[in-house]
Design a protein around this motif. Structure first.
Motif, PDB file in Angstrom:
ATOM      1  N   LEU A 216     -28.153   0.014   5.821  1.00  0.00           N
ATOM      2  CA  LEU A 216     -27.135   0.452   6.763  1.00  0.00           C
ATOM      3  C   LEU A 216     -27.466   1.860   7.231  1.00  0.00           C
ATOM      4  N   THR A 217     -27.206   2.133   8.501  1.00  0.00           N
ATOM      5  CA  THR A 217     -27.402   3.459   9.058  1.00  0.00           C
ATOM      6  C   THR A 217     -26.033   4.042   9.374  1.00  0.00           C
ATOM      7  N   HIS A 218     -25.815   5.262   8.928  1.00  0.00           N
ATOM      8  CA  HIS A 218     -24.547   5.936   9.198  1.00  0.00           C
ATOM      9  C   HIS A 218     -24.412   6.165  10.694  1.00  0.00           C
ATOM     10  N   GLU A 219     -23.176   6.091  11.207  1.00  0.00           N
ATOM     11  CA  GLU A 219     -22.934   6.271  12.643  1.00  0.00           C
ATOM     12  C   GLU A 219     -23.509   7.584  13.138  1.00  0.00           C
ATOM     13  N   ASN A 220     -23.409   8.625  12.337  1.00  0.00           N
ATOM     14  CA  ASN A 220     -23.966   9.925  12.706  1.00  0.00           C
ATOM     15  C   ASN A 220     -25.284  10.083  11.976  1.00  0.00           C
ATOM     16  N   GLU A 221     -26.371   9.685  12.634  1.00  0.00           N
ATOM     17  CA  GLU A 221     -27.680   9.675  11.970  1.00  0.00           C
ATOM     18  C   GLU A 221     -28.169  11.064  11.617  1.00  0.00           C
ATOM     19  N   LYS A 222     -27.584  12.104  12.248  1.00  0.00           N
ATOM     20  CA  LYS A 222     -27.992  13.473  11.930  1.00  0.00           C
ATOM     21  C   LYS A 222     -27.458  13.908  10.571  1.00  0.00           C
TER      22      LYS A 222
ATOM     23  N   GLY B 120     -28.622   9.594   6.232  1.00  0.00           N
ATOM     24  CA  GLY B 120     -28.080   8.719   7.255  1.00  0.00           C
ATOM     25  C   GLY B 120     -28.307   7.240   7.021  1.00  0.00           C
ATOM     26  N   GLU B 121     -29.288   6.857   6.175  1.00  0.00           N
ATOM     27  CA  GLU B 121     -29.525   5.439   5.896  1.00  0.00           C
ATOM     28  C   GLU B 121     -29.154   5.135   4.455  1.00  0.00           C
ATOM     29  N   TYR B 122     -28.486   3.998   4.279  1.00  0.00           N
ATOM     30  CA  TYR B 122     -28.048   3.585   2.948  1.00  0.00           C
ATOM     31  C   TYR B 122     -28.639   2.225   2.631  1.00  0.00           C
ATOM     32  N   THR B 123     -29.039   2.062   1.386  1.00  0.00           N
ATOM     33  CA  THR B 123     -29.517   0.764   0.916  1.00  0.00           C
ATOM     34  C   THR B 123     -28.466   0.191  -0.017  1.00  0.00           C
ATOM     35  N   LEU B 124     -28.012  -1.008   0.303  1.00  0.00           N
ATOM     36  CA  LEU B 124     -27.039  -1.703  -0.539  1.00  0.00           C
ATOM     37  C   LEU B 124     -27.748  -2.831  -1.272  1.00  0.00           C
ATOM     38  N   LEU B 125     -27.427  -2.999  -2.531  1.00  0.00           N
ATOM     39  CA  LEU B 125     -27.982  -4.094  -3.311  1.00  0.00           C
ATOM     40  C   LEU B 125     -27.009  -5.259  -3.277  1.00  0.00           C
ATOM     41  N   GLY B 126     -27.523  -6.446  -3.089  1.00  0.00           N
ATOM     42  CA  GLY B 126     -26.694  -7.645  -3.072  1.00  0.00           C
ATOM     43  C   GLY B 126     -27.212  -8.655  -4.071  1.00  0.00           C
ATOM     44  N   SER B 127     -26.311  -9.488  -4.554  1.00  0.00           N
ATOM     45  CA  SER B 127     -26.723 -10.557  -5.455  1.00  0.00           C
ATOM     46  C   SER B 127     -25.785 -11.738  -5.285  1.00  0.00           C
TER      47      SER B 127
END
Length: 198
Positions: free
Chosen positions: A70-76, A80-87
């Motif tokens: 996921l990229t945060h709306e305010n990339e500055k 700004g980028e998040y990694t989510l783990l799913g299972s």
């Protein structure tokens, strides 16, 4: 009864491909494309309904992991980028009560909802004092679960274009992406390459 879902000659891939695809598609819709999917699938029950031959049966127990970026709306903003783990855990012949639940957990709470049951979603918010606040999100379900999707397609066909009816609820690209994830969860099958990658 749903015994036909355990017969490979009739169902192709069993309940995961028939129904689990909708759960994964919802996760994809809410959190973005599923990436780096990997899984293990096994046929753990020897007699699935009327199927007695191991070759005719389907995988009834599937475990998988993946990530979402996921990229945060305010990339500055820093980070700004998040990694989510799913299972995911799909057990179709385990006995006991059937559980149909998708759970999305975050730093401020948890959202739980069903894919097939008409149960209302539950939101659990963690307050600043560490106490849980539970909310049941009352929803109105369509009389026919596929009605919004079918209506979207019909409207697009009547108008001659899908662009005039707003965003599509699901695109062909979404379907292909979910199909590839399913094959990866089912012991990294390679069948999707012939079907989708020309």
């Amino acid at each position: 009864k749903t015994l036909w879902r355990y017969d490979r000659s009739m169902s192709g891939g069993g309940i995961l491909l028939d129904m689990g695809c909708h759960m994964l598609d919802l996760v994809d819709y809410f959190l973005g494309p599923i990436q780096n999917a990997a899984g293990v699938a096994a046929r753990t029950v020897s007699k699935q309904g009327w199927v007695h031959d191991k070759e005719e049966g389907v995988e009834d127990n599937v475990r998988g992991t993946w990530i979402h970026r996921l990229t945060h709306e305010n990339e500055k903003e820093e980070g700004g980028e998040y990694t989510l783990l799913g299972s995911g855990s799909f057990e179709f012949c385990g006995g006991g009560p059937a559980v149909d639940q998708i759970q999305i957990s975050g730093t401020k709470g948890v959202l739980r909802f069903s894919c097939f049951d008409a149960a209302s979603p539950e939101l659990i918010i963690m307050n600043s004092d560490g106490k849980e606040e539970r909310q049941i999100l009352e929803t109105e379900w369509p009389a026919h679960v596929h009605q919004p999707m079918v209506q979207n397609i019909v409207d697009g066909l009547k108008n001659g274009t899908f662009d005039d009816v707003g965003p599509r609820l699901c695109s062909g690209e979404d379907g292909v992406r979910t199909s590839i994830v399913l094959d990866k969860l089912l012991n990294n099958r390679k069948s999707w390459k012939d079907d989708y990658l020309k």
